[in-house]
Design an enzyme around this catalytic site. Structure first.
Site, PDB file in Angstrom:
ATOM      1  N   CYS A  98       0.923  -1.267  -0.009  1.00 44.09           N
ATOM      2  CA  CYS A  98       0.068  -0.238   0.012  1.00 44.09           C
ATOM      3  C   CYS A  98       1.005   1.413  -0.095  1.00 44.09           C
ATOM      4  CB  CYS A  98      -0.875   0.155   1.268  1.00 44.09           C
ATOM      5  SG  CYS A  98      -1.638   1.657   1.606  1.00 44.09           S
ATOM      6  N   CYS A 102      -3.413   7.542  -1.640  1.00 47.25           N
ATOM      7  CA  CYS A 102      -4.890   7.587  -2.357  1.00 47.25           C
ATOM      8  C   CYS A 102      -6.096   8.256  -1.326  1.00 47.25           C
ATOM      9  CB  CYS A 102      -5.293   6.432  -2.812  1.00 47.25           C
ATOM     10  SG  CYS A 102      -4.133   5.148  -3.051  1.00 47.25           S
ATOM     11  N   THR A 189      -4.210   5.490   7.715  1.00 49.25           N
ATOM     12  CA  THR A 189      -3.161   4.877   6.827  1.00 49.25           C
ATOM     13  C   THR A 189      -2.348   6.283   6.365  1.00 49.25           C
ATOM     14  OG1 THR A 189      -4.446   3.056   6.068  1.00 49.25           O
ATOM     15  CG2 THR A 189      -2.691   3.610   4.587  1.00 49.25           C
ATOM     16  N   GLU A 255      -0.153   2.539   9.596  1.00 51.79           N
ATOM     17  CA  GLU A 255      -1.308   3.190  10.207  1.00 51.79           C
ATOM     18  C   GLU A 255      -0.970   3.931  11.703  1.00 51.79           C
ATOM     19  OE1 GLU A 255      -1.703   0.236   8.538  1.00 51.79           O
ATOM     20  OE2 GLU A 255      -2.917   1.312   6.982  1.00 51.79           O
ATOM     21  N   HIS A 290     -12.887   5.704  -2.564  1.00 55.63           N
ATOM     22  CA  HIS A 290     -11.878   4.739  -2.056  1.00 55.63           C
ATOM     23  C   HIS A 290     -12.120   3.220  -2.637  1.00 55.63           C
ATOM     24  CE1 HIS A 290      -7.810   4.773  -0.175  1.00 55.63           C
ATOM     25  NE2 HIS A 290      -8.219   3.836   0.534  1.00 55.63           N
ATOM     26  N   TYR A 294      -9.660  -0.176  -4.497  1.00 54.97           N
ATOM     27  CA  TYR A 294      -9.030  -1.350  -3.760  1.00 54.97           C
ATOM     28  C   TYR A 294      -8.936  -2.379  -4.904  1.00 54.97           C
ATOM     29  CZ  TYR A 294      -8.647  -0.393   1.035  1.00 54.97           C
ATOM     30  OH  TYR A 294      -8.003  -0.203   2.194  1.00 54.97           O
ATOM     31  N   CYS A 297      -5.226  -1.010  -6.549  1.00 54.75           N
ATOM     32  CA  CYS A 297      -3.763  -1.316  -5.751  1.00 54.75           C
ATOM     33  C   CYS A 297      -3.528  -2.750  -5.589  1.00 54.75           C
ATOM     34  CB  CYS A 297      -4.108  -0.094  -4.715  1.00 54.75           C
ATOM     35  SG  CYS A 297      -5.112  -0.685  -3.629  1.00 54.75           S
ATOM     36  N   GLU A 441      -6.430  -5.524   6.568  1.00 53.97           N
ATOM     37  CA  GLU A 441      -6.542  -4.168   5.844  1.00 53.97           C
ATOM     38  C   GLU A 441      -7.421  -4.532   4.563  1.00 53.97           C
ATOM     39  OE1 GLU A 441      -6.001  -0.780   3.517  1.00 53.97           O
ATOM     40  OE2 GLU A 441      -5.428  -2.953   2.619  1.00 53.97           O
TER      41      GLU A 441
END
Ligand code: SF4
Ligand code: FE
Length: 480
Positions: A98, A102, A189, A255, A290, A294, A297, A441
């Site tokens: 990650c 974003c 994050t 995080e 968001h 997913y 990424c 996650e």
């Protein structure tokens, strides 16, 4: 636009109050717990100068007309929404993890769109403020963390009904020059290595929750903001090298718990203050932006995992075994289904009243729902192909030992023409990329699975579907 190195240097100027493992950290940039996350975020900067990817990584600002890093862009078209998805897959492929940036990008787009609609109803000036803020971010190429998730306390109670009023971020004082806020945002994050935080509410609210209906932005080194970095599975391995698996970039974005201890926010940085009926809209906008990501990424990350699994099969001497090939096919099928959903959400995006583009909500929710299942399934197949080797490997200290090191290497050898160290490195990558924090996650990042299912049912329009069925069957009666 900043380079990765300029981004790193800019972090040195921040005076954030950050704690890791119970210790205050003054030097963020050289801290081993943060280094991989900073390297990954730095790549989102360097990629704007990579001629092969520039078409995806650089955008033209709709606010200033200047060339900007796409991670600061307000989405202007379907093309932007598709390029975003393609860019995230490419960076996932390059980092295998990650890259954190974003979240703030989506937060800016969500707040931009909702500020406009609040202004339409209340004649406020939130939209001008968020436009100025986004211009500031674009021109200084800053990394923003999107602060959504509050600790939430008792999930059956609304924010204002909690035993502890601070379990959701709220206004404790309104002044002529701004507001004072208290509370915390959890699981943030990239917060530890970002410049700014853009806060949004986390659940739809009732009129009595007015003090909790707030959105604002602050530099992360504002006095009163305290960050506490979260632990990750195997995180002590960051202190070494090889055992970490993904030495440069780590296995998942770092995080932090971000606490606001009576922090002052000037009015020009406030984008919502009390308009409870717009909270649900802001939460949904951010989540939908968001959720599209997913499938992009993670698909990039899983391209690396699939490649590692195929390489391990080769190292073990069984690349052509039919069951291995079948498992690889299954992994590819799931991975590209995730990205296809993300791309569909971009191709079917539409403009919001503020003018910025917004993903197709059903496709974005399907994308994220796929991740919560396929991530686990792809990891299961990676473990299946790789073998128990990844769960029992001795440490890099054993490998470095003059007596036992050669023994570990000798008995880690599979095919004679493949160095045992290559197999160990690849095994370590798979071990770290497919377990612990990275899995959780994928389950809960961008909202837990039930949140997507609620939206899927709402947007399915069952009444319309029932009508279709009745038409086909020639039924004219109606029931409640
Ligand atoms: Fe970006 Fe993916 Fe990390 Fe979210 S999980 S911040 S979309 S890389
Ligand atoms: Fe995430």
């Amino acid at each position: 636009m900043k380079t990765g190195q300029e981004y790193r240097e800019s972090l040195r100027e921040l005076k954030t109050e950050l704690y890791i493992m119970g210790e205050r950290i003054d030097n963020i940039v050289d801290n081993p717990y943060l280094r991989p996350h900073i390297n990954t975020a730095a790549l989102t900067y360097d990629i704007a100068f990579d001629p092969e990817v520039m078409d995806l990584s650089v955008a033209t600002s709709g606010l200033t007309g200047e060339k900007i890093n796409r991670f600061t862009h307000i989405q202007q078209s379907r093309d932007d929404m598709v390029k975003k998805s393609k860019l995230l897959r490419v960076i996932g492929q390059k980092t295998g993890t990650c890259f954190q940036r974003c979240v703030g990008w989506d937060a800016m787009n969500a707040v931009y769109s909702v500020a406009y609609e609040i202004d339409q109803k209340y004649n406020t000036d939130y939209f001008v403020r968020i436009c100025d803020y986004v211009k500031f971010i674009q021109q200084n190429d800053l990394m923003v963390v999107g602060g959504m998730t509050d600790p939430k306390g008792d999930r059956s109670l609304s924010p204002s009904k909690q035993a502890d009023p601070d379990l959701f971020v709220h206004v404790v004082e309104k002044r002529e020059d701004g507001i004072v806020v208290r509370g915390a945002k959890a699981h943030q994050t990239g917060a530890a290595n970002s410049h700014e935080i853009l806060v949004m509410p986390t659940v739809a609210m009732k009129p009595e929750d007015q003090d909790y209906a707030i959105s604002f932005a602050l530099p992360l080194d504002t006095p009163g903001i305290v960050m506490i970095f979260g632990r990750q599975t195997n995180d002590e391995r960051k202190l070494g090298e090889l055992d970490q698996g993904n030495i440069t970039y780590g296995v998942v974005g770092g995080e932090a718990l971000v606490v606001f201890n009576d922090v002052f926010v000037p009015w020009e940085r406030v984008f919502m203050c009390g308009e409870t009926e717009f909270v649900g809209m802001m939460v949904e906008r951010f989540a939908t932006y968001h959720r599209q990501n997913y499938g992009a990424c993670k698909a990039g990350v899983f391209d690396v995992v699939i490649g590692a699994s195929a390489a391990m099969a080769e190292y073990n001497g069984v690349p052509k075994a039919s069951h291995i090939r079948d498992k690889i096919i299954e992994m590819v099928l799931m991975n590209d289904t995730m990205h296809a959903s993300s791309l569909a959400a971009g191709y079917e995006s539409r403009p919001l009243p503020a003018g910025n583009y917004y993903p197709h909500t059903t496709y974005a929710n399907i994308t994220k729902q796929h991740i919560t299942r396929y991530h686990y399934e792809i990891c299961r197949l990676a473990h299946d192909i790789t073998g128990g080797f990844i769960a029992t490997l001795p440490s890099e200290k054993d490998l470095a030992h003059p007596v036992i090191g050669p023994m570990v290497e000798k008995y880690s050898q599979a095919r004679a023409d493949v160095p045992a160290m290559d197999r160990i490195k690849m095994g370590r990558f798979i071990e770290n990329a497919t377990g612990g924090t990275a899995l959780v996650e994928s389950m809960h990042g961008a909202g837990s699975p039930q949140a997507q299912r609620v939206m899927l049912l709402r947007d399915a329009n069952l009444e319309h579907l029932k009508k279709l069925a009745k038409n086909v069957c020639g039924i004219t009666t109606n029931q409640d």
